[in-house]
Write a protein that holds these residues in place. Sequence first.
Motif, PDB file in Angstrom:
ATOM      1  N   ASN A   1       0.965  -1.228   0.073  1.00 28.23           N
ATOM      2  CA  ASN A   1      -0.180  -0.180   0.045  1.00 28.23           C
ATOM      3  C   ASN A   1       0.883   1.054  -0.076  1.00 28.23           C
ATOM      4  OD1 ASN A   1      -2.204  -1.447   0.345  1.00 28.23           O
ATOM      5  ND2 ASN A   1      -2.087  -1.919   2.224  1.00 28.23           N
ATOM      6  N   ASP A   2       2.131   0.980  -0.260  1.00 26.31           N
ATOM      7  CA  ASP A   2       2.976   2.159  -0.321  1.00 26.31           C
ATOM      8  C   ASP A   2       3.249   2.853   1.004  1.00 26.31           C
ATOM      9  OD1 ASP A   2       5.027   3.668  -1.982  1.00 26.31           O
ATOM     10  OD2 ASP A   2       3.698   5.150  -2.291  1.00 26.31           O
ATOM     11  N   CYS A   3       2.911   2.133   2.228  1.00 27.12           N
ATOM     12  CA  CYS A   3       3.128   2.569   3.321  1.00 27.12           C
ATOM     13  C   CYS A   3       4.646   2.079   3.985  1.00 27.12           C
ATOM     14  CB  CYS A   3       1.961   1.886   4.479  1.00 27.12           C
ATOM     15  SG  CYS A   3       0.377   2.714   3.973  1.00 27.12           S
ATOM     16  N   TRP A   4       5.031   2.986   4.673  1.00 24.17           N
ATOM     17  CA  TRP A   4       6.565   2.726   5.488  1.00 24.17           C
ATOM     18  C   TRP A   4       6.002   2.240   6.812  1.00 24.17           C
ATOM     19  CZ3 TRP A   4      10.885   2.677   2.717  1.00 24.17           C
ATOM     20  CH2 TRP A   4      11.041   3.552   1.527  1.00 24.17           C
ATOM     21  N   PHE A   5       7.198   1.251   7.091  1.00 26.56           N
ATOM     22  CA  PHE A   5       7.219   0.790   8.638  1.00 26.56           C
ATOM     23  C   PHE A   5       8.739   0.820   9.094  1.00 26.56           C
ATOM     24  CE2 PHE A   5       7.170  -3.081   6.287  1.00 26.56           C
ATOM     25  CZ  PHE A   5       8.094  -3.804   6.687  1.00 26.56           C
ATOM     26  N   TYR A   6       8.841   1.085  10.325  1.00 24.94           N
ATOM     27  CA  TYR A   6      10.221   1.238  10.679  1.00 24.94           C
ATOM     28  C   TYR A   6      10.358   0.321  11.847  1.00 24.94           C
ATOM     29  CZ  TYR A   6       9.929   5.528   8.385  1.00 24.94           C
ATOM     30  OH  TYR A   6       9.817   6.769   7.563  1.00 24.94           O
ATOM     31  N   TYR A   7      11.587  -0.252  12.121  1.00 21.92           N
ATOM     32  CA  TYR A   7      12.019  -1.219  13.215  1.00 21.92           C
ATOM     33  C   TYR A   7      13.409  -1.352  13.280  1.00 21.92           C
ATOM     34  CZ  TYR A   7      13.514  -4.418   9.059  1.00 21.92           C
ATOM     35  OH  TYR A   7      14.051  -4.811   8.256  1.00 21.92           O
ATOM     36  N   THR A   8      13.835  -1.801  14.442  1.00 25.33           N
ATOM     37  CA  THR A   8      15.315  -2.256  14.852  1.00 25.33           C
ATOM     38  C   THR A   8      15.251  -3.519  14.823  1.00 25.33           C
ATOM     39  OG1 THR A   8      14.833  -1.766  17.149  1.00 25.33           O
ATOM     40  CG2 THR A   8      15.591   0.405  15.963  1.00 25.33           C
ATOM     41  N   TYR A   9      16.841  -4.092  14.755  1.00 27.06           N
ATOM     42  CA  TYR A   9      16.862  -5.424  14.851  1.00 27.06           C
ATOM     43  C   TYR A   9      18.497  -5.578  15.658  1.00 27.06           C
ATOM     44  CZ  TYR A   9      17.683 -10.273  13.345  1.00 27.06           C
ATOM     45  OH  TYR A   9      17.606 -11.791  13.396  1.00 27.06           O
ATOM     46  N   ALA A  10      18.287  -6.385  16.685  1.00 30.43           N
ATOM     47  CA  ALA A  10      19.307  -6.475  17.609  1.00 30.43           C
ATOM     48  C   ALA A  10      19.297  -8.009  18.112  1.00 30.43           C
ATOM     49  CB  ALA A  10      19.433  -5.332  18.641  1.00 30.43           C
TER      50      ALA A  10
ATOM     51  N   ASP B   1       4.130   0.565  15.798  1.00 30.23           N
ATOM     52  CA  ASP B   1       2.943  -0.075  15.371  1.00 30.23           C
ATOM     53  C   ASP B   1       2.311   0.440  14.346  1.00 30.23           C
ATOM     54  OD1 ASP B   1       2.271   1.894  17.050  1.00 30.23           O
ATOM     55  OD2 ASP B   1       1.283   0.658  18.642  1.00 30.23           O
ATOM     56  N   LYS B   2       2.491   1.851  14.192  1.00 26.06           N
ATOM     57  CA  LYS B   2       1.612   2.726  13.279  1.00 26.06           C
ATOM     58  C   LYS B   2       2.322   2.844  11.971  1.00 26.06           C
ATOM     59  CE  LYS B   2      -0.839   7.001  13.064  1.00 26.06           C
ATOM     60  NZ  LYS B   2      -1.095   8.544  13.675  1.00 26.06           N
ATOM     61  N   LEU B   3       1.927   2.658  10.813  1.00 25.64           N
ATOM     62  CA  LEU B   3       2.306   2.750   9.528  1.00 25.64           C
ATOM     63  C   LEU B   3       2.295   3.950   9.185  1.00 25.64           C
ATOM     64  CD1 LEU B   3       0.782  -0.275   7.930  1.00 25.64           C
ATOM     65  CD2 LEU B   3       3.073  -0.378   8.754  1.00 25.64           C
ATOM     66  N   ASP B   4       3.325   4.419   8.381  1.00 29.58           N
ATOM     67  CA  ASP B   4       3.664   6.034   7.854  1.00 29.58           C
ATOM     68  C   ASP B   4       3.289   5.820   6.567  1.00 29.58           C
ATOM     69  OD1 ASP B   4       4.321   8.431   7.310  1.00 29.58           O
ATOM     70  OD2 ASP B   4       6.303   8.104   7.440  1.00 29.58           O
ATOM     71  N   CYS B   5       1.673   5.975   6.199  1.00 31.38           N
ATOM     72  CA  CYS B   5       1.267   5.740   4.822  1.00 31.38           C
ATOM     73  C   CYS B   5       0.998   7.260   4.284  1.00 31.38           C
ATOM     74  CB  CYS B   5      -0.309   5.077   4.860  1.00 31.38           C
ATOM     75  SG  CYS B   5      -0.168   3.584   5.332  1.00 31.38           S
ATOM     76  N   PRO B   6       1.096   7.297   2.797  1.00 36.89           N
ATOM     77  CA  PRO B   6       0.779   8.604   2.415  1.00 36.89           C
ATOM     78  C   PRO B   6      -0.631   8.946   2.229  1.00 36.89           C
ATOM     79  CG  PRO B   6       1.211   7.112   0.611  1.00 36.89           C
ATOM     80  CD  PRO B   6       1.719   6.390   1.879  1.00 36.89           C
ATOM     81  N   SER B   7      -1.109  10.205   2.429  1.00 33.36           N
ATOM     82  CA  SER B   7      -2.464  10.672   2.414  1.00 33.36           C
ATOM     83  C   SER B   7      -2.832  11.108   1.005  1.00 33.36           C
ATOM     84  CB  SER B   7      -2.500  11.507   3.641  1.00 33.36           C
ATOM     85  OG  SER B   7      -1.583  12.927   3.369  1.00 33.36           O
ATOM     86  N   GLY B   8      -4.137  11.280   0.643  1.00 38.95           N
ATOM     87  CA  GLY B   8      -4.674  11.806  -0.732  1.00 38.95           C
ATOM     88  C   GLY B   8      -4.661  13.375  -0.671  1.00 38.95           C
TER      89      GLY B   8
END
Length: 764
Positions: free
Chosen positions: A660-669, A681-688
């Motif tokens: 859906n062209d939404c960005w999600f951010y995470y860390t890996y350790a 937990d909240k996606l960073d999606c583009p708005s209309g």
Amino acid sequence: FFPLCVFQMDLKVILISLLLGVFCYCNPQKEGNECISANAKHCGECIQAGAKCGWCEQEVRELKCSAVLTAAEAIFMFYVRGAVLVKLLEKIIPLRQPQSFDLKFKRAEDYPIDLYYLMDLSYSMKDDLENVKNLGTSLMLEMKKITSDFHIGFGSFVEKTVMPYISTTPSKLLNPCTGDQNCTSPFSYKNVLSLTSDGNMFNSLVGKQQISGNLDSPEGGFDAIMQVAVCGEIGWRNVTRLLVFSTDAGFHFAGDGKLGGIVLPNDGKCHLEDNVYTMSHYYDYPSIAHLVQKLSDNNIQTIFAVTEEFQPVYQELKNLIPKSAVGTLSANSSNVINLIIDAYNSLSSEVILDNSKLPEGVEIEYKSQCKNGVVNDKDDGRKCSNISIGDEVNFNITVTSKGCPNEGKSETIKIKPLGFTEEVEIILNFICDCQCQNNDVVKKSEKCSLNGTFECGACRCFEGRVGRNCECSSNDMATDDMDHNCRKNNNTDICSNNGECVCGTCECKKRPNPEERYSGQFCECDNFNCDRSGNKLCGGNGRCVCRECICDPMWSGRACDCSLDNSTCLATNKQICNGRGRCECGVCKCTDPKFQGPTCETCPTCPGVCCIQAGATSKMKTCKEECSYFNLITVKDRNKLPQPNDYPYPVMHCKERDANDCWFYYTYAVNDTEREVHVVDKLDCPSGPDIIPIVAGVVAGIVLIGLALLLIWKLLMIIHDRREFAKFEKEKMNAKWDTQENPIYKSPINQFQNPNYGRKAAVL
């Protein structure tokens, strides 16, 4: 060898033995580099080299003189300056080098007082003399409130009896004053009345005094003070001694006598004949330092009663003379009694300890415990203030010796409170040699090649003999044959430039740090020039032998910084580096570029990471079931994600984009036990697009364009009108009109002729 400290109240004597040679032990430390650099040849020289220097009696020990520790069990007999360490029941009992004792001072009640009033009798003090004439009985009454034993005396001064201080004309020598003033002949100093308890005699003799005069403003008061301090005729007793110096002018001091041709320095001795100072023309004025010394030696406290004009001058003088005070004298000395009482109270409420000249190398420190719990040290440790009658203060005095002055002979120090005659005498006894220099001494010992004395575990060579065993003559030390034996080969320096060739044998230099040393037959080796790791010699995992590291077990490398222990490289599957790398010095070097981490178990790009995307959607439960090999933790926003400094292990920041062209951010350790993934937990999606701003923008653009066009049209019209008007003005200025050629021009002048004018004239 234990210090003796005896305080005898009757004799006022303190005996202190300053120990310079006593027992200690034989473990060198880094401190006390002066011990090694002293290059002491015997125990006595060693213990005088520094406060922490000690001489080891161990015969085989190379480093005989070095610093010693202060907390360990004695291993060998060790001699050290200024401390005693005795091995008793496996305990070390230390005694400090500095020797301390206490002195108590208590201000006594009804203590006798001697007061000598020294007055300037130059002409400007005429009105003051009248008030001083009745001073004796009045002052007696006031001082009786303080002490029942009070003596008072009187002296006067003017100036040296030579030019240019006075006029030497015969008439002026008889009466230096002008007009009808009756003045006495000028003089330097007179002792009018020695100290007495008869106040009426004071009034009588002072009442007969007359004013004199001089030429210059500064007076010769210093000459008078010197004579009052040193002359026995004054009658000073061994009590509190007060000198009141009254004047309304400044003072001459050493060097001013040159104006009168007097260059011989003041000798500080008494020169009174018939109570008159007779050598003022022969000796110069005393210096301030000379006065300070004599006043202190004779325990005299000075009160300067001076007019307000000269207060700053005498305040500076007060700062140079201990136990002195300054009071403001009124114009006619009417307040002199109150001034004396106030100054006495100020002086007597303060005690300042002073000591005689110290022997070379001896230091003394004071620490005072004053009234109301006030504690002073360093420069202020000598004094206490605000002491009332009956108050007791304590002084702790510490004496330290840094050497053996006067070849170790006894010395005496005197301590006394300034302004008092009582003093304490301290006798210092110096022990400058070690006990072993008196015990078990073998002269012409075989250990010393019969050329020296064996003492304290070492040879003390006779004059002209050198070497550890006195085996060589000092005349043979620099021969070529001996030097050849001290070279490893012909291309090397003597003793590798790290020692001296003595009797054909290298004696290696001593380092400032006793733990660092040169060694080897030619001093070619040392134990401090090996490779280092982590700023530690041989990484702290080995020892330096002849400039090479000998590593401890399980360590290798030039600096012993490579661990041979593979336990730190074991992965959770018990394989070395997870089978995807090699273990080098206890650290995994991953050979598979996709894997990382301390055991090559971390793979951020391997299949399964896509589950993280589900962790940020409604498929959380499914993701946790499918991706159970890591711990999934959700956070509310990107600011809550872990940062690299939050954990001791690496933390990788990642971002991905979904369908859906939404960005999600995470860390890996990956830590030691588990893998952790933190995901927002909240996606960073583009708005209309927002329609209202777009329409508003278009309308605003049209309006702005219309206004712009209207403004441009208006501007062009204004420019056109101005051009037309300018053209009209120009044509108007160029128009030229001629009145004779104007066809419509009509002259305003009309001519008329009288028809009868000529005729009438003809008839006549």
